[in-house]
Design a protein around this motif. Structure first.
Motif, mmCIF file in Angstrom:
data_model
loop_
_atom_site.group_PDB
_atom_site.id
_atom_site.type_symbol
_atom_site.label_atom_id
_atom_site.label_comp_id
_atom_site.label_asym_id
_atom_site.label_seq_id
_atom_site.Cartn_x
_atom_site.Cartn_y
_atom_site.Cartn_z
ATOM 1 N N PHE A 74 -14.197 -8.027 -3.417
ATOM 2 C CA PHE A 74 -14.301 -8.413 -4.831
ATOM 3 C C PHE A 74 -14.713 -7.230 -5.712
ATOM 4 N N GLU A 75 -15.603 -6.369 -5.179
ATOM 5 C CA GLU A 75 -16.049 -5.231 -5.998
ATOM 6 C C GLU A 75 -14.883 -4.290 -6.309
ATOM 7 N N LYS A 130 -13.345 -3.599 -10.123
ATOM 8 C CA LYS A 130 -13.242 -2.234 -10.679
ATOM 9 C C LYS A 130 -11.818 -1.918 -11.118
ATOM 10 N N THR A 131 -10.834 -2.396 -10.342
ATOM 11 C CA THR A 131 -9.438 -2.098 -10.664
ATOM 12 C C THR A 131 -8.909 -2.999 -11.774
ATOM 13 N N LEU A 132 -9.219 -4.301 -11.693
ATOM 14 C CA LEU A 132 -8.634 -5.265 -12.631
ATOM 15 C C LEU A 132 -9.379 -5.346 -13.957
ATOM 16 N N LEU A 133 -10.678 -5.073 -13.937
ATOM 17 C CA LEU A 133 -11.516 -5.201 -15.135
ATOM 18 C C LEU A 133 -11.356 -6.599 -15.736
ATOM 19 N N ASN A 134 -10.949 -6.712 -17.004
ATOM 20 C CA ASN A 134 -10.896 -8.026 -17.656
ATOM 21 C C ASN A 134 -9.866 -8.967 -17.041
ATOM 22 N N ASP A 135 -8.869 -8.424 -16.330
ATOM 23 C CA ASP A 135 -7.883 -9.291 -15.681
ATOM 24 C C ASP A 135 -8.513 -10.146 -14.574
ATOM 25 N N PHE A 136 -9.728 -9.778 -14.155
ATOM 26 C CA PHE A 136 -10.423 -10.532 -13.110
ATOM 27 C C PHE A 136 -11.065 -11.815 -13.672
ATOM 28 N N ALA A 137 -10.998 -11.985 -14.988
ATOM 29 C CA ALA A 137 -11.714 -13.062 -15.682
ATOM 30 C C ALA A 137 -11.551 -14.451 -15.055
ATOM 31 N N PRO A 138 -10.353 -14.850 -14.597
ATOM 32 C CA PRO A 138 -10.225 -16.223 -14.056
ATOM 33 C C PRO A 138 -11.133 -16.520 -12.870
ATOM 34 N N MET A 139 -11.681 -15.472 -12.236
ATOM 35 C CA MET A 139 -12.491 -15.704 -11.037
ATOM 36 C C MET A 139 -13.989 -15.544 -11.276
ATOM 37 N N ASN A 163 -2.727 -12.245 -12.792
ATOM 38 C CA ASN A 163 -2.587 -10.999 -12.040
ATOM 39 C C ASN A 163 -2.354 -11.338 -10.568
ATOM 40 N N PRO A 164 -1.377 -10.678 -9.922
ATOM 41 C CA PRO A 164 -1.083 -11.009 -8.517
ATOM 42 C C PRO A 164 -2.303 -10.914 -7.605
ATOM 43 N N VAL A 165 -3.176 -9.965 -7.864
ATOM 44 C CA VAL A 165 -4.378 -9.826 -7.031
ATOM 45 C C VAL A 165 -5.271 -11.051 -7.191
ATOM 46 N N VAL A 166 -5.402 -11.521 -8.429
ATOM 47 C CA VAL A 166 -6.215 -12.716 -8.680
ATOM 48 C C VAL A 166 -5.614 -13.929 -7.968
ATOM 49 N N VAL A 167 -4.292 -14.031 -8.008
ATOM 50 C CA VAL A 167 -3.629 -15.154 -7.332
ATOM 51 C C VAL A 167 -3.963 -15.136 -5.838
ATOM 52 N N VAL A 168 -3.857 -13.956 -5.226
ATOM 53 C CA VAL A 168 -4.158 -13.846 -3.793
ATOM 54 C C VAL A 168 -5.626 -14.183 -3.523
ATOM 55 N N LEU A 169 -6.534 -13.661 -4.347
ATOM 56 C CA LEU A 169 -7.964 -13.922 -4.147
ATOM 57 C C LEU A 169 -8.270 -15.412 -4.280
ATOM 58 N N GLN A 170 -7.635 -16.062 -5.242
ATOM 59 C CA GLN A 170 -7.859 -17.503 -5.391
ATOM 60 C C GLN A 170 -7.355 -18.267 -4.166
ATOM 61 N N PHE A 175 -6.481 -3.538 -2.799
ATOM 62 C CA PHE A 175 -6.832 -3.908 -4.166
ATOM 63 C C PHE A 175 -7.459 -2.745 -4.942
ATOM 64 N N THR A 176 -7.839 -1.685 -4.211
ATOM 65 C CA THR A 176 -8.372 -0.495 -4.890
ATOM 66 C C THR A 176 -7.284 0.205 -5.705
ATOM 67 N N THR A 177 -6.062 0.205 -5.190
ATOM 68 C CA THR A 177 -4.990 0.988 -5.828
ATOM 69 C C THR A 177 -3.910 0.131 -6.474
ATOM 70 N N LEU A 178 -3.933 -1.189 -6.246
ATOM 71 C CA LEU A 178 -2.899 -2.047 -6.832
ATOM 72 C C LEU A 178 -3.280 -2.339 -8.288
ATOM 73 N N ASP A 179 -2.778 -1.522 -9.181
ATOM 74 C CA ASP A 179 -3.172 -1.561 -10.593
ATOM 75 C C ASP A 179 -1.918 -1.679 -11.455
ATOM 76 N N ILE A 180 -1.727 -2.864 -12.062
ATOM 77 C CA ILE A 180 -0.523 -3.067 -12.887
ATOM 78 C C ILE A 180 -0.782 -2.798 -14.360
ATOM 79 N N SER A 181 -1.990 -2.370 -14.713
ATOM 80 C CA SER A 181 -2.322 -2.188 -16.133
ATOM 81 C C SER A 181 -1.440 -1.141 -16.796
#
Length: 761
Positions: free
Chosen positions: A685-686, A690-699, A651-658, A628-634
């Motif tokens: 999560f940290e 850092k990678t997703l920024l505002n895309d992390f909002a759903p969590m 965001n796919p990362v958010v889907v996996v985390l959920q 998740f450190t490098t998976l950045d779709i922005s």
């Protein structure tokens, strides 16, 4: 006090009780600072006392003179000086430790009184102790004088002085050199001279050169006497130290003529150097090499500027080249070649610092030498036979690895002189080596040439080199027969990752080799780091290979072929790779990649806590963090037009985390008191935040509640760090203000309650 001091010293040295020793030590230290110490120290030096007691008396004198000089009336200075001179004469035959302390005390006195109170201090010392041959104690007096003259500059260098006083004393001491230099020459030139005396004379010179004494006139002759001492095996090591310290002084550059005159003396050692190298005499070759490098490196620019003596300096450079290529494998058979590597950087730096018209002339002379240097360095970088290498200790192997890194750095500097021609030279040699099927080739030859390429490509922009396509074409022809060669092949491909990004059609030549290496545990570090670099630099051009990369990577991760740290690197590489996929494909690839590990994590979460389970949980959570450190779709969103905005699709990362959130809560329910597991959870999560920024909002809501539960139950630093990250990004967002506020209030109240309890959890 005298008798009390003797009793305390006997207690300090001979009483077995440590408490008694400490009491005695404390009392003696206080006694040394008392005013009575000026008097009671002399009886302690009487001949009937033990050496330990005499030593304390001499040390007390030095302490009083160096630290309490102002306590002594001026009219007693002369008396103290005469007493010290007399006692040094008395102790000239030993004990040595007492003599040295008395000499240091007299040196301190001289530094307090020069130049006004004792105008010709050094000359007086020489006159008092310079022995006549017929004297009974001539030899002892001579050694005492040399000891005194040696410690004087050392005491000056070590004592604390105001800047103005230091400058005054330095000038006064430099003026006294005229009394020291003739004495040292006389002692070194004695045909029947004792080796011990000559060795002390050499050490005395080493002490004085730190005062920037002039290198011309009689001093130049003294240095020539030091070269003559090199022929005496008993004096060789000391003579080397003295010569090196003398010519390494930056101030020597003022004496250009003396430096030029030294060159024939150094060059005159070449035959002795070659004989030592031939006979495996490491100490002699090491010493002569140090002298050549000291002259050539310290005064490189000065000697380059003496154009009328260019042949002499060129000969010195070639002598240093011989030292670089001295026979044997470092560090087992020789330790000399490493001394020369910084010289080659200094020489190229000085050559390239001249104006362009002068540069042209110097390059004409020295480029051929640098081409020879490349041959020598690559030869020295050769691995020994596998049988020999197996017999090396782990320390020898590590020193050899560091040595090769130093050679790699040196080749980078060589490129500054030789430019693209160096790469062409390496390519031609590699081509001949690989294409000549008639002649058997040692793998070490191939490895060394690739090592040279890699050293340059790591730091120099080779994108415009016309030989890299040919090199990429040659690499698959290499017959990889052992680990060292395979590692270097991998690292060479990795060093060309940026070039491959500009020439993606060449990826098919080398990527299969990297994937073949990935399945071998012995190539773990080199293959994983190379694949990670390719995924980072070439991710937008890897579509034709993504299936192969993912398949091999998933396989090695499931089979635990690599150590934990390499698994983290591999996941980072896959993060770069997945970032370049079309959005609709990322989640599917993520699911395929992570499912086996999440299933394993689920099994571990329901087991009873154990050290083995803990390591596995931290390992899997670390893999998620790395991915998740490098998976950045922005960046996809920035470059796309007419597509659905990122906010409209999860965001796919958010889907996996959920999907794994409940599983993570289960892990925390059993491991909440273990700071390492909690740190690994927070790390997932940290890194994502850092990678997703505002895309992390759903969590935000879920994570804020979980963080509050963690911190209120077991306050830990990792939870605080993640809280800070959340506040930094989301506290200003109206939609997320409420959960962030609640988290801050909970963290604050919990922390205050800890402080009120007066303890840290």
């Amino acid at each position: 006090l005298h008798s009390l001091s003797v009793a305390a010293l006997q207690q300090l040295y001979y009483d077995p009780d440590m408490e008694h020793k400490n009491v005695a030590q404390k009392w003696l230290t206080q006694a040394q600072t008392s005013r009575q110490a000026w008097q009671f120290c002399w009886p302690l030096l009487s001949p009937d006392k033990l050496p330990e007691i005499q030593f304390f008396g001499a040390s007390t004198l030095h302490t009083k003179i160096s630290c309490h000089w102002a306590d002594l009336p001026t009219d007693q200075h002369q008396t103290l000086r005469m007493q010290l001179l007399s006692h040094i004469s008395h102790f000239s035959s030993g004990p040595k430790m007492v003599l040295t302390r008395l000499c240091v005390a007299l040196a301190s006195l001289a530094l307090h009184t020069m130049p006004q109170g004792w105008p010709q201090a050094v000359a007086d010392m020489v006159r008092v102790y310079q022995p006549e041959k017929e004297e009974v104690n001539a030899h002892a007096h001579c050694l005492a004088l040399l000891e005194l003259l040696t410690v004087l500059p050392e005491e000056f260098q070590s004592c604390r002085l105001p800047q103005a006083r230091r400058a005054q004393l330095r000038e006064a001491l430099a003026g006294e050199w005229t009394a020291v230099c003739p004495l040292l020459r006389q002692l070194l030139q004695r045909q029947e001279g004792n080796s011990q005396v000559k060795e002390r004379a050499l050490r005395c010179l080493s002490s004085w050169v730190g005062l920037d004494v002039p290198l011309h006139g009689e001093s130049e002759g003294l240095l020539q006497d030091c070269f003559a001492a090199l022929s005496d095996p008993e004096l060789f090591d000391t003579a080397v130290e003295t010569i090196v310290s003398s010519i390494s002084q930056p101030d020597c550059q003022r004496y250009t003529d003396a430096l030029v005159n030294l060159m024939p003396l150094v060059l005159g050692l070449h035959d002795q150097l070659k004989a030592a190298a031939r006979d495996g005499d490491m100490e002699t070759s090491h010493g002569i090499c140090r002298i050549a490098v000291a002259l050539g490196e310290t005064h490189s620019r000065t000697l380059l500027e003496q154009v009328e003596h260019w042949q002499g300096y060129l000969a010195l450079v070639k002598m240093i080249l011989f030292c670089t290529g001295i026979p044997g494998h470092y560090p087992v058979n020789e330790t000399t070649s490493s001394l020369t590597l910084t010289f080659w950087y200094t020489l190229q730096d000085d050559i390239l610092s001249f104006e362009e018209d002068k540069q042209v002339v110097y390059l004409q002379v020295y480029r051929p030498v640098y081409f020879q240097l490349v041959d020598v360095l690559l030869h020295k970088a050769h691995f020994p036979s596998e049988q020999d290498y197996t017999s090396w200790s782990s320390d020898d192997k590590e020193q050899f690895r560091i040595y090769r890194v130093d050679i790699s750095d040196t080749l980078m500097y060589v490129y500054e002189i030789l430019g693209a021609e160096l790469l062409s030279n390496l390519y031609d040699r590699l081509g001949r080596l690989l294409m000549d099927t008639e002649r058997p080739t040692a793998w070490q030859d191939t490895e060394a040439l690739l090592f040279g390429f890699q050293a340059i490509a790591e730091t120099i922009d080779v994108n415009y080199s016309d030989v890299i396509p040919g090199l990429i074409g040659l690499i698959p022809r290499i017959s990889i027969s052992n680990i060292q060669l395979a590692d270097t092949v991998m690292y060479t491909i990795g060093s060309l990752a940026e070039w491959l990004a500009d020439h993606p059609m060449m990826l098919g030549n080398v990527l299969p080799m990297v994937l073949q290496g990935l399945v071998k545990a012995e190539l773990s570090v080199s293959s994983v780091s190379t694949l990670k670099r390719i995924c980072r630099e070439c991710r937008h051009d890897l579509a034709p290979y993504i299936h192969d990369i993912m398949t091999v990577s998933q396989d090695v991760l499931v089979k635990d072929i690599h150590k934990s740290s390499q698994c983290m690197w591999l996941m980072q590489g896959l993060g770069f790779l997945l970032s370049a996929l079309p959005m609709e494909e990322i989640l599917g690839s993520l699911t395929t990649l992570l499912t086996p590990h999440i299933q394993r994590l689920d099994t571990l979460a329901h087991q009873e806590p154990s050290p083995t389970a803990k390591l596995s949980i931290i390992h899997i959570l670390g893999m998620l963090s790395s991915l998740f450190t490098t998976l950045d779709i922005s960046r996809q969103d920035e470059g796309s037009e007419g597509t659905t905005p990122a906010q409209a699709r999860p965001n796919p990362v958010v889907v996996v985390l959920q999907q794994v959130f409940t599983l993570i809560q289960t892990i925390l329910s059993k491991w909440l008191s273990d700071s390492e597991v909690v740190e690994a959870v927070c790390g997932v999560f940290e890194r994502s935040v850092k990678t997703l920024l505002n895309d992390f909002a759903p969590m935000v809501q879920q994570l804020s509640e979980m963080l509050g539960q963690i911190y209120s139950a077991f306050p830990q630093a990792s939870a605080l760090d993640l809280t800070r990250q959340m506040v930094h990004i989301f506290a200003g967002e109206k939609d997320h203000f409420s959960p962030i506020q609640a988290l801050i209030e909970l963290v604050t109240s919990t922390t205050l309650s800890i402080f009120q309890q007066g303890k840290r959890k």
